[in-house]
Design an enzyme around this catalytic site. Structure first.
Site, PDB file in Angstrom:
ATOM      1  N   LYS A 118       5.780 -22.676   4.237  1.00  0.00           N
ATOM      2  CA  LYS A 118       6.947 -23.514   4.512  1.00  0.00           C
ATOM      3  C   LYS A 118       8.057 -22.745   5.224  1.00  0.00           C
ATOM      4  O   LYS A 118       8.764 -23.295   6.061  1.00  0.00           O
ATOM      5  CB  LYS A 118       7.473 -24.120   3.209  1.00  0.00           C
ATOM      6  N   LYS A 201      -4.591 -31.121   5.534  1.00  0.00           N
ATOM      7  CA  LYS A 201      -4.307 -32.057   4.454  1.00  0.00           C
ATOM      8  C   LYS A 201      -3.499 -33.248   4.991  1.00  0.00           C
ATOM      9  O   LYS A 201      -2.664 -33.088   5.875  1.00  0.00           O
ATOM     10  CB  LYS A 201      -3.508 -31.340   3.364  1.00  0.00           C
ATOM     11  N   LYS A 204       2.871 -36.191   4.627  1.00  0.00           N
ATOM     12  CA  LYS A 204       3.965 -37.117   4.925  1.00  0.00           C
ATOM     13  C   LYS A 204       4.658 -36.740   6.227  1.00  0.00           C
ATOM     14  O   LYS A 204       5.275 -37.572   6.878  1.00  0.00           O
ATOM     15  CB  LYS A 204       5.002 -37.076   3.796  1.00  0.00           C
TER      16      LYS A 204
END
Length: 339
Positions: A118, A201, A204
Site C-alpha cells: 500500500k 484480486k 474495490k
C-alpha cells in the site's frame, strides 16, 4: 501460567472504502452469515478507523460505512444473532491498540507485506496509522477475546501477528490473558479474482468497473460483466487439476461453486467439456439469482440511514459491554490505575 479456557467467539470486519464487491461477499460476509448458526458468539464490525489510515472524504466515509453495514444486513447478518457495529463507536479499540503498540516490535511491522504494497515507493510519506494498523487489527480481535477470525489468505499474516502480540503480552506479564486466535480460511472462493486478470484480486479500487462485481450492481450489469469476463479458448476440463494454469477459468468455477454452495470439483463434474458459451450464461443467471435480492435490500436500507445508525449504535453498546471488562483487566495487568 495456568491454562485458560476461552469461549468460542468470532470477530471479523470490513473496511468502508470503495464499496462492497463480490469478493467481500464470497470471501467474508457469506461465511459470516453461516457462522451465526454455529457454536460461536459472532461479532462483526465496519472498521472505519482502519479506513482513515489513508485520506478519506468525511462525507464519503460516512456514506461508505453505512453502505457496508447495509450490505452486511442485506446479506443476512442478523443484529439479534450477531453484534454488528462500526469500530469508531467503541473507543476501547483505540485504547487497546496503544497498549499493543508498546508490546509489538518495529521489526514485526517491517515484515508486514500489506504495508509495503500500500505504501509503495512513498513509504516515508505514509501515515503512521498505515504503518501501525496491524496493531489496531490485533486490538480489534483480542479486545473481545476472539478465538477465531474468518479471513482470506492475504490476511493470514495479520492473524499471525495477533498471535505474536498475544503471546508476548501473556509472557511479559506472566498471565495467559489473551487467546491465541485461529484464522478460519475455507471455501472455494475465499479469494475472488479480477474478472479481467485472474492473477489479481478483485478490488474495490481497480481501474475498470468491468473487472469486479459490485454488490449494488443491478441484474443486467451482473449478467453483462460475467458474460464479458476474460477466459481462454479451451472448454472446461474433466477434473479440477485441468485448471491448474488457467487462472481466469478457475476463478469463474470457484465463484459458481461458492454461489451454489458446492465444491469446485462438483461444478467441474457437472460442466466437464462445456464451452464458455454454456458456462458463462449459467454463472450469470446464478449470480443474478443470489445477488439481486441483496442489492435490492441494500438500496432499501440506504434509503433509511437513521435506521442503519440505530442498529450500529445498539451493536456498539453490546460491543462495549463485552470489551470494557477485558480492557479494564488489561489495564490492571499492565499497572495502569483506574480510579
Amino acid at each position: 501460567m495456568s491454562e485458560t479456557k476461552f469461549a468460542p467467539r468470532v470477530f471479523s470486519g470490513i473496511k468502508p472504502s470503495g464499496g462492497l464487491t463480490l469478493g467481500n461477499y464470497l470471501g467474508a460476509i457469506k461465511r459470516w452469515v453461516e457462522m451465526q448458526g454455529e457454536s460461536y458468539e459472532t461479532i462483526y464490525c465496519v472498521v472505519d478507523l482502519h479506513a482513515i489510515t489513508v485520506w478519506q472524504d468525511p462525507k464519503e466515509l460516512a456514506r461508505a460505512t453505512r453502505e457496508v453495514a447495509a450490505g452486511m444486513l442485506a446479506s443476512g447478518i442478523d443484529p439479534e444473532k450477531s453484534v454488528l457495529f462500526n469500530q469508531s463507536q467503541v473507543a476501547q479499540h483505540a485504547e487497546l491498540a496503544w497498549i499493543f503498540n508498546c508490546v509489538a516490535r518495529v521489526g514485526w511491522m517491517d515484515r508486514m507485506t500489506q504495508f509495503k504494497e500500500k505504501a509503495g515507493k512513498n513509504a516515508e510519506k505514509s501515515s503512521l496509522g498505515l504503518y501501525a494498523y496491524p496493531s489496531l487489527m490485533a486490538a480489534d480481535i483480542l479486545l473481545y477475546h476472539a478465538t477465531h477470525v474468518p479471513v482470506g489468505e492475504d490476511q493470514k499474516q495479520h492473524v499471525e501477528l495477533t498471535r505474536d502480540i498475544a503471546t508476548k503480552f501473556n509472557h511479559d506479564f506472566g498471565e495467559e490473558f489473551f487467546p491465541l486466535t485461529e484464522p478460519v480460511i475455507e471455501g472455494p472462493a475465499m479469494r475472488v479474482m479480477n474478472l479481467r486478470d485472474g492473477s489479481k484480486k478483485m478490488s474495490k479500487s481497480g481501474e475498470s468497473d468491468m473487472e469486479r462485481i459490485n454488490m449494488t450492481d443491478d441484474a443486467d450489469t451482473i449478467a453483462k460483466k460475467f458474460k464479458k469476463a476474460r477466459t481462454d479458448p479451451e472448454p472446461l476440463p474433466e477434473t479440477l487439476d485441468g485448471l491448474k494454469d488457467r487462472a481466469e477459468a478457475r476463478n469463474l468455477v470457484d465463484i459458481y461453486a461458492s454461489l451454489s454452495n458446492q465444491s469446485s470439483e462438483a461444478v467441474i463434474a457437472e460442466y466437464a467439456g462445456a464451452g464458455w458459451g454454456k458456462f458463462k450464461p449459467a454463472l450469470a443467471d446464478l449470480a443474478v439469482e443470489k445477488l439481486s435480492p441483496i442489492a435490492t435490500d441494500m438500496k432499501r436500507l440506504m434509503d433509511d440511514p437513521a435506521e442503519i445508525d440505530r442498529l450500529l449504535g445498539r451493536g456498539a453498546e453490546r460491543a462495549r459491554e463485552i470489551a470494557s471488562p477485558i480492557l479494564d483487566r488489561t489495564h490492571e495487568i499492565v499497572g495502569l490505575i483506574r480510579s
